[in-house]
Design an enzyme around this catalytic site. Structure first.
Site, short mmCIF file in Angstrom:
data_model
loop_
_atom_site.label_atom_id
_atom_site.label_comp_id
_atom_site.label_asym_id
_atom_site.label_seq_id
_atom_site.Cartn_x
_atom_site.Cartn_y
_atom_site.Cartn_z
N ALA A 22 1.21 -1.05 0.00
CA ALA A 22 0.56 0.44 0.30
C ALA A 22 0.45 1.22 -0.34
O ALA A 22 0.58 2.37 -0.15
CB ALA A 22 -0.94 -0.17 0.94
N THR A 26 0.69 5.61 -1.30
CA THR A 26 0.02 6.42 -0.85
C THR A 26 0.27 7.56 -1.53
O THR A 26 -0.31 9.04 -1.60
CB THR A 26 1.36 6.70 0.72
OG1 THR A 26 2.33 7.02 -0.02
CG2 THR A 26 0.39 5.61 1.42
N PHE A 33 -2.88 1.35 5.01
CA PHE A 33 -3.50 0.38 6.09
C PHE A 33 -3.09 0.20 7.88
O PHE A 33 -3.58 1.07 9.03
CB PHE A 33 -3.81 -0.84 6.18
CG PHE A 33 -4.97 -1.65 4.90
CD1 PHE A 33 -5.80 0.09 4.87
CD2 PHE A 33 -5.14 -2.42 4.80
CE1 PHE A 33 -6.71 -0.51 3.76
CE2 PHE A 33 -6.67 -3.21 4.00
CZ PHE A 33 -6.61 -2.18 3.24
N ILE A 101 -4.80 -2.92 -4.40
CA ILE A 101 -6.31 -4.01 -5.34
C ILE A 101 -6.49 -2.29 -6.40
O ILE A 101 -7.25 -2.67 -6.61
CB ILE A 101 -7.31 -4.09 -4.13
CG1 ILE A 101 -7.09 -2.69 -2.74
CG2 ILE A 101 -6.49 -5.21 -3.69
CD1 ILE A 101 -8.32 -3.11 -1.77
N HIS A 119 -3.65 -9.87 -3.65
CA HIS A 119 -5.34 -9.40 -2.72
C HIS A 119 -6.20 -9.40 -3.97
O HIS A 119 -7.32 -8.84 -3.12
CB HIS A 119 -5.12 -9.04 -1.24
CG HIS A 119 -3.46 -8.87 -1.22
ND1 HIS A 119 -3.18 -8.33 -0.11
CD2 HIS A 119 -3.42 -10.56 -0.74
CE1 HIS A 119 -2.39 -9.23 0.85
NE2 HIS A 119 -2.59 -10.79 0.79
N CYS A 127 -19.37 -12.96 -7.56
CA CYS A 127 -20.84 -14.19 -6.99
C CYS A 127 -19.44 -14.53 -5.80
O CYS A 127 -18.94 -15.55 -6.78
CB CYS A 127 -21.81 -14.27 -7.54
SG CYS A 127 -22.75 -15.51 -6.40
N SER A 193 5.41 -2.20 1.33
CA SER A 193 4.82 -2.99 2.53
C SER A 193 5.78 -3.24 4.01
O SER A 193 6.38 -3.42 3.55
CB SER A 193 5.02 -4.00 1.09
OG SER A 193 4.35 -5.37 2.51
P1 NAD Z 1 0.38 -1.27 4.62
O1 NAD Z 1 -0.47 -0.56 4.91
O2 NAD Z 1 0.45 -2.74 6.05
O3 NAD Z 1 1.94 -0.99 5.41
C1 NAD Z 1 2.39 0.27 3.69
C2 NAD Z 1 4.04 0.48 3.75
O4 NAD Z 1 4.50 1.36 3.29
C3 NAD Z 1 3.76 1.17 6.44
O5 NAD Z 1 5.04 0.29 6.42
C4 NAD Z 1 4.34 2.70 5.17
O6 NAD Z 1 5.75 2.31 6.36
C5 NAD Z 1 5.01 2.60 4.45
N1 NAD Z 1 5.18 3.75 3.64
C6 NAD Z 1 3.51 4.06 3.23
N2 NAD Z 1 3.96 5.72 2.16
C7 NAD Z 1 5.02 5.07 2.08
C8 NAD Z 1 5.94 6.41 1.50
N3 NAD Z 1 5.62 6.80 0.57
N4 NAD Z 1 7.12 6.52 1.15
C9 NAD Z 1 7.57 4.91 2.09
N5 NAD Z 1 7.48 4.00 2.56
C10 NAD Z 1 5.81 4.27 2.70
O7 NAD Z 1 0.27 -2.64 3.53
P2 NAD Z 1 0.95 -3.68 3.20
O8 NAD Z 1 2.34 -3.88 3.61
O9 NAD Z 1 0.38 -3.37 1.74
O10 NAD Z 1 -0.67 -4.14 3.57
C11 NAD Z 1 -1.57 -3.59 3.79
C12 NAD Z 1 -2.89 -4.74 2.84
O11 NAD Z 1 -4.26 -3.81 2.73
C13 NAD Z 1 -2.63 -5.05 1.15
O12 NAD Z 1 -2.54 -6.02 1.90
C14 NAD Z 1 -3.12 -4.29 0.46
O13 NAD Z 1 -4.32 -5.48 0.12
C15 NAD Z 1 -4.21 -3.23 1.63
N6 NAD Z 1 -4.65 -2.24 1.17
C16 NAD Z 1 -4.15 -1.65 -0.76
C17 NAD Z 1 -3.99 -0.94 -0.61
C18 NAD Z 1 -4.06 0.13 -2.08
O14 NAD Z 1 -4.13 -0.91 -3.25
N7 NAD Z 1 -3.25 0.93 -2.25
C19 NAD Z 1 -4.37 0.86 -0.07
C20 NAD Z 1 -4.29 0.10 1.76
C21 NAD Z 1 -4.26 -1.52 1.97
#
Ligand code: NAD
Length: 249
Positions: A22, A26, A33, A101, A119, A127, A193
Site C-alpha cells: 500500500a 500513498t 493501512f 487492489i 489480494h 459472486c 509494504s
Molecule cells: P501496509 O499499510 O501494511 O504498509 C504500508 C507500508 O508502506 C508502511 O510500512 C509504511 O511505512 C510504508 N509507506 C507508506 N507510504 C510510504 C511512502 N510514500 N514511502 C515509503 N514508505 C511508505 O500495506 P501492505 O503491507 O501493503 O498491507 C496492507 C494490505 O492492505 C495489503 O494487503 C493491501 O491489499 C491492502 N491495501 C491496499 C491499498 C491499495 O491498493 N492502494 C491501500 C491500503 C491497503
C-alpha cells in the site's frame, strides 16, 4: 547515496521482481493501512467469515467501499509506479507482484500479464458462489439508494468486491506465479509494504533464500530489514525516480 546503490543493482538485473504494498500508492492519495492515520487506525478489518455470516457486516463493507472509492477511483499513478513501469520496459524487472487492489500498476503502463495481484482487485465484484463477474456501477447505485445488498442474478449467491479479505483463501494462480517469479529472480525489491501480511510477506525471504538480492524500500523499519542486501528508508517516489534516472545514464 541509496539511490545510487539501488541503480547499481538494477543495471545488472534482468529478471527482477517489484513486490509492492500500500505504501507505493500513498503518494497517489490512497491511504495505507498501517501508517499513523492509516485505515486500521480508524476501523478494524472485516473478516471474511463475518462478511459471509452477517448482512450488517456486508452493509458496513459496502459503506467502506463507497468511502475508499472517493480516493481510489480518482487516483493516478505516481513517480514510484512510473519508475517501476520504466524498469519493466527496460527489461530489468520481469514481474510486479502487488498486494494492492487499486489497479495503479496497470494504469502506469505495466503490461497486465506482468502484474500478479495477490489480494485481488477492487475495481469489480464477483459472486462468491459461482464466480460470475459484476461491474461496480450498478451495485453501488442500488446500494446508495437504500443499502440494498447485491445478490447474484444467476445463483442467488453473495456478491463481494473481487478482493481477498482477512480469513479468505488466497487466489491459487497468482500465488503460484508469485512463487515462481520469486524463485527465479535476480533482484527482489520490496517497496512500501509493512511485510507483516502473510502469506504475501513470505515472498521476499523466499527470493533471498533462492539466491536473489533483496532490497527493502520503506520509510519505516520492517522485520525483514536484517535479511536485506540494501535497506532504503526514504519516500518511494523520490528514491525510485532518482535510481531509474541513474540507470539511463
Ligand atoms: P501496509 O499499510 O501494511 O504498509 C504500508 C507500508 O508502506 C508502511 O510500512 C509504511 O511505512 C510504508 N509507506 C507508506 N507510504 C510510504 C511512502 N510514500 N514511502 C515509503 N514508505 C511508505 O500495506 P501492505 O503491507 O501493503 O498491507 C496492507 C494490505 O492492505 C495489503 O494487503 C493491501 O491489499 C491492502 N491495501 C491496499 C491499498 C491499495 O491498493 N492502494 C491501500 C491500503 C491497503
Amino acid at each position: 547515496m541509496s539511490a545510487a546503490e539501488l541503480a547499481e543493482l538494477l543495471v545488472s538485473s534482468t529478471s527482477g521482481v517489484a513486490f509492492t504494498g500500500a505504501g507505493i500508492s500513498t503518494e497517489s492519495g490512497i491511504p495505507d493501512f498501517r501508517s499513523p492515520g492509516g485505515v486500521w487506525s480508524k476501523v478494524l478489518p472485516i473478516e471474511f467469515s463475518d462478511f459471509v455470516r452477517s448482512e450488517e457486516m456486508r452493509r458496513e463493507s459496502w459503506r467502506r467501499k463507497l468511502t475508499f472509492d472517493e480516493t481510489m477511483t480518482v487516483a493516478e499513478p505516481n513517480a514510484g509506479h512510473n519508475a517501476i513501469a520504466e524498469l519493466v520496459e527496460q527489461g530489468r524487472l520481469a514481474a510486479v507482484v502487488t498486494q494492492n487492489i487499486d489497479g495503479l500498476h496497470q494504469k502506469s503502463g505495466v503490461p497486465p500479464n506482468q502484474i500478479i495481484e495477490l489480494h485481488g482487485n477492487a475495481t469489480y465484484a464477483t459472486c462468491l458462489h459461482c464466480a460470475r463477474r459484476y461491474e461496480l456501477d450498478d451495485i453501488l447505485r442500488e446500494f446508495k439508494k437504500d443499502e440494498t445488498l447485491p445478490i447474484c442474478d444467476a445463483c442467488g449467491g453473495i456478491v463481494k468486491t473481487a478482493t481477498i479479505s482477512f480469513g479468505q483463501s488466497m487466489p491459487e494462480l497468482p500465488m503460484r506465479r508469485a512463487k515462481e517469479v520469486s524463485l527465479a529472480c535476480d533482484l527482489f525489491l520490496a517497496i512500501g509494504s509493512s511485510l507483516v501480511v502473510f502469506p504475501a510477506a513470505g515472498f521476499p525471504a523466499l527470493a533471498k533464500e533462492a539466491g536473489s538480492r533483496l532490497v527493502i524500500i520503506n520509510r519505516e523499519p520492517t522485520e525483514l530489514d536484517p535479511l536485506a542486501d540494501l535497506v532504503i528508508r526514504a519516500e518511494i517516489g523520490a528514491v525510485m525516480s532518482e535510481a531509474v534516472a541513474l540507470t539511463r545514464s
